[in-house]
Design an enzyme around this catalytic site. Structure first.
Site, PDB file in Angstrom:
ATOM      1  N   PHE A 123     -66.506  22.697  -0.171  1.00  0.00           N
ATOM      2  CA  PHE A 123     -66.388  24.109  -0.569  1.00  0.00           C
ATOM      3  C   PHE A 123     -65.046  24.297  -1.269  1.00  0.00           C
ATOM      4  O   PHE A 123     -64.001  23.962  -0.714  1.00  0.00           O
ATOM      5  CB  PHE A 123     -66.479  25.055   0.635  1.00  0.00           C
ATOM      6  CG  PHE A 123     -66.425  26.501   0.212  1.00  0.00           C
ATOM      7  CD1 PHE A 123     -67.576  27.151  -0.228  1.00  0.00           C
ATOM      8  CD2 PHE A 123     -65.230  27.205   0.204  1.00  0.00           C
ATOM      9  CE1 PHE A 123     -67.525  28.475  -0.650  1.00  0.00           C
ATOM     10  CE2 PHE A 123     -65.167  28.526  -0.222  1.00  0.00           C
ATOM     11  CZ  PHE A 123     -66.322  29.164  -0.651  1.00  0.00           C
ATOM     12  N   ASP A 208     -57.803  19.590  -1.724  1.00  0.00           N
ATOM     13  CA  ASP A 208     -57.968  21.012  -1.438  1.00  0.00           C
ATOM     14  C   ASP A 208     -57.663  21.210   0.043  1.00  0.00           C
ATOM     15  O   ASP A 208     -58.491  20.933   0.902  1.00  0.00           O
ATOM     16  CB  ASP A 208     -59.403  21.427  -1.780  1.00  0.00           C
ATOM     17  CG  ASP A 208     -59.697  22.890  -1.434  1.00  0.00           C
ATOM     18  OD1 ASP A 208     -58.871  23.510  -0.734  1.00  0.00           O
ATOM     19  OD2 ASP A 208     -60.754  23.393  -1.862  1.00  0.00           O
ATOM     20  N   LYS A 237     -55.233  29.844   2.414  1.00  0.00           N
ATOM     21  CA  LYS A 237     -55.576  30.608   3.626  1.00  0.00           C
ATOM     22  C   LYS A 237     -54.399  30.865   4.581  1.00  0.00           C
ATOM     23  O   LYS A 237     -53.975  31.989   4.750  1.00  0.00           O
ATOM     24  CB  LYS A 237     -56.712  29.917   4.376  1.00  0.00           C
ATOM     25  CG  LYS A 237     -58.057  30.066   3.663  1.00  0.00           C
ATOM     26  CD  LYS A 237     -59.207  29.617   4.521  1.00  0.00           C
ATOM     27  CE  LYS A 237     -60.544  30.063   3.970  1.00  0.00           C
ATOM     28  NZ  LYS A 237     -61.150  29.154   2.993  1.00  0.00           N
TER      29      LYS A 237
HETATM   30  C1  LIG Z   1     -61.724  29.241   1.721  1.00  0.00           C
HETATM   31  C2  LIG Z   1     -61.642  28.046   0.877  1.00  0.00           C
HETATM   32  C3  LIG Z   1     -61.505  28.134  -0.523  1.00  0.00           C
HETATM   33  C4  LIG Z   1     -61.567  29.457  -1.250  1.00  0.00           C
HETATM   34  O1  LIG Z   1     -60.493  30.280  -0.926  1.00  0.00           O
HETATM   35  P1  LIG Z   1     -60.512  31.841  -1.366  1.00  0.00           P
HETATM   36  O2  LIG Z   1     -59.157  32.321  -0.972  1.00  0.00           O
HETATM   37  O3  LIG Z   1     -61.622  32.488  -0.601  1.00  0.00           O
HETATM   38  O4  LIG Z   1     -60.745  31.860  -2.823  1.00  0.00           O
HETATM   39  C5  LIG Z   1     -61.339  26.975  -1.242  1.00  0.00           C
HETATM   40  N1  LIG Z   1     -61.316  25.778  -0.630  1.00  0.00           N
HETATM   41  C6  LIG Z   1     -61.442  25.650   0.704  1.00  0.00           C
HETATM   42  C7  LIG Z   1     -61.369  24.292   1.318  1.00  0.00           C
HETATM   43  C8  LIG Z   1     -61.626  26.775   1.504  1.00  0.00           C
HETATM   44  O5  LIG Z   1     -61.783  26.642   2.825  1.00  0.00           O
END
Ligand SMILES: *Cc1c(COP(=O)(O)O)cnc(C)c1O
Length: 387
Positions: A123, A208, A237
Site C-alpha cells: 500500500f 516506504d 504517519k
Molecule cells: C498510510 C500509508 C500511505 C499513505 O499515507 P497518506 O498519508 O494516507 O497519504 C503510504 N504508504 C504506507 C505504507 C502507508 O501505510
C-alpha cells in the site's frame, strides 16, 4: 463524501492511550489514528510546543528559509544516515516525491530507466501514481487509465524480483513491513538481497516507511533491523504525532536531481508541522519510547500467542514492535470486523489489515497495564465469537 465506512462512534477527546466519545464512554486506543499518534493523545510536551509555535508563526512558505525545517532535516538525516530531506503533508505525497526523484535521477543520467517495481499486497497511497504503485487491485477499480511504469512481484521472492528487473527498471519500492496489506514482514535476508540486487544493477531502493517509521517497529526505522539503507526513504504517519507532515529523505547523489522548480509543496515543512515532528523525536528519545515499543510489543505478541492457544481462530501472530497483526483462520465465517466490533463494545479500539487480520497499533508510550487490559478485552471478545 462517503469515502469511509465509519465506525458508529464520535471521538471527542483523549489522554495518553485513552479516548472518550461524545457520550462520555472511554476506550483504550490501539489504533492511534492509524499509527499517527506516536505519543498518544494530548501529550503535554507536544501540546505546549504547538501552542508556542502557533503564537509565533504557523506558516511562511518555502520561499523563505525555515529554521524548524532545517533542524528537522538535519535530525532525520542524522537518524537515517541519508543526506537530504524534502517535506510534504502526507504519505502519498512523500511517495509521489520519491517516484519523481527516482525518475529524474535516471533522466539526468541520460538513462531510459523509469519503471518502478513494488510488491503485491503493498500500500503506497491514494493518488493516481501511488494507487498504481499499490499492489492491491481493490484500490484501482474505476480509476483507469492508470499511468504506465509500475509492476508488482510477490514479497520475499527474490527470484521473482530478479526476473522482473530489466533495463527499464529505475527503482524497487517496498514497505519493510506491509501495514495495510495484512501485516506482512519483508524478511531481513530478503531485504539484504534486494539491496544487493539494486547495487548490482545500479537502480534505486525506495523504502516506504510511512507506517513503519518513527519507532513504530521498535527501531527508529524498520530497515535498521535488516542492516541495510535505502537510497530514498518516505515517512509520514507517526512523524508529526497527529499534525500532518510527510518527508522524503535521499542519498546526496540522488537528492541532487531535485533542483529549484522540480518539485514543491505550499504547506510542506511549515514551522508548525516541523515543530510537531521535532517534539515527537525529542520525546521518543527522552522517554525511551523505542525500548518501550520493543518491550510492550513483545508483551502484546506473547499475550496474543497465548490467546492463539485457547482460540484457534487466531492462526498467526506477526509484525514488529507495536505494529502487530493477528491473522484469523481463513476458513472461519468470523471476520476481523466481527472481533473488532466486539472489542469496541467492550472498550478497545483496534483495526483490520484486510478482512482476516486484526491490527494493533497502540501509541509508543502505552503502558504494560494497558497492554494487559487490551489483551483481557480481546479475550472476552474472542469468547463471544464463533470459531
Ligand atoms: C498510510 C500509508 C500511505 C499513505 O499515507 P497518506 O498519508 O494516507 O497519504 C503510504 N504508504 C504506507 C505504507 C502507508 O501505510
Amino acid at each position: 463524501m462517503t469515502t469511509y465506512a465509519r465506525y458508529p462512534l464520535t471521538l471527542v477527546s483523549g489522554k495518553g492511550c485513552r479516548v472518550r466519545d461524545d457520550s462520555g464512554h472511554e476506550y483504550l486506543d490501539f489504533i492511534s489514528g492509524i499509527a499517527v499518534n506516536t505519543l498518544g493523545h494530548a501529550h503535554p510536551r507536544l501540546a505546549k510546543a504547538l501552542c508556542q509555535q502557533a503564537g509565533s508563526m504557523l506558516h511562511c512558505s518555502n520561499l523563505f528559509h525555515i529554521p524548524q525545517q532545517q533542524k528537522l532535516a538535519a535530525r532525520l538525516c542524522s537518524l537515517s544516515g541519508l543526506h537530504k530531506a524534502f517535506f510534504c503533508n502526507s504519505g502519498a505525497e512523500a511517495n509521489e516525491a520519491a517516484i519523481k526523484l527516482a525518475r529524474k535521477y535516471f533522466y539526468d543520467r541520460n538513462s531510459s530507466r523509469r519503471h518502478i517495481i513494488t510488491a503485491t499486497q503493498s500500500f503506497h497511497g491514494r493518488t493516481i501514481n501511488t494507487l498504481t504503485a499499490t499492489g492491491q487491485d481493490k484500490v484501482k477499480i474505476g480509476f483507469d487509465p492508470l499511468p504506465p511504469g509500475f509492476s508488482h512481484v510477490p514479497l520475499n521472492d527474490i527470484a521473482a524480483l530478479s526476473a522482473a528487473v530489466n533495463n527499464h527498471t529505475a527503482a524497487i519500492l517496498l514497505e519493510p513491513l506491509q501495514g495495510e496489506g495484512g501485516v506482512n514482514t519483508a524478511h531481513a535476508a530478503y531485504l539484504k538481497l534486494v539491496r544487493e540486487l539494486c547495487n548490482e544493477h545500479g537502480i534505486l531502493l525506495l523504502l516506504d516507511e510511512v507506517q513503519t517509521g518513527i519507532g513504530r517497529c521498535g527501531t527508529m526505522f524498520a530497515y535498521e533491523q535488516a542492516d541495510i539503507r535505502p537510497d530514498i526513504l518516505t515517512l509520514a504517519k507517526g512523524l508529526g504525532g497527529g499534525v500532518p507532515i510527510g518527508a522524503m529523505l535521499a542519498e546526496e547523489s540522488v537528492a541532487a536531481s531535485f533542483g529549484p522548480g522540480t518539485h514543491g509543496s505550499t504547506f510542506g515543512g511549515n514551522p508548525l508541522s516541523c515543530t510537531a515532528a521535532l517534539t515527537v523525536l525529542d520525546v521518543i528519545a527522552e522517554e525511551g519510547l523505542l525500548a518501550n515499543c520493543r518491550e510492550r510489543g513483545a508483551q502484546l505478541s506473547a499475550g496474543l500467542e497465548l490467546l492463539r492457544k485457547t482460540y484457534p481462530i487466531i492462526r498467526e501472530v506477526r509484525g514488529a514492535g507495536l505494529l502487530i497483526g493477528a491473522a484469523l483462520d481463513e476458513s472461519s465465517a468470523t471476520m476481523a470486523a466481527d472481533i473488532i466490533t466486539a472489542c469496541r463494545t467492550a472498550g478497545l479500539l483496534i483495526l483490520p489489515a484486510g478482512p482476516k487480520v486484526l491490527r494493533f497499533l497502540p501509541p509508543l508510550n502505552v503502558s504494560a497495564a494497558e497492554v494487559d487490559e487490551a489483551l483481557a478485552i480481546l479475550a472476552t471478545a474472542l469468547k463471544g465469537v464463533p470459531a
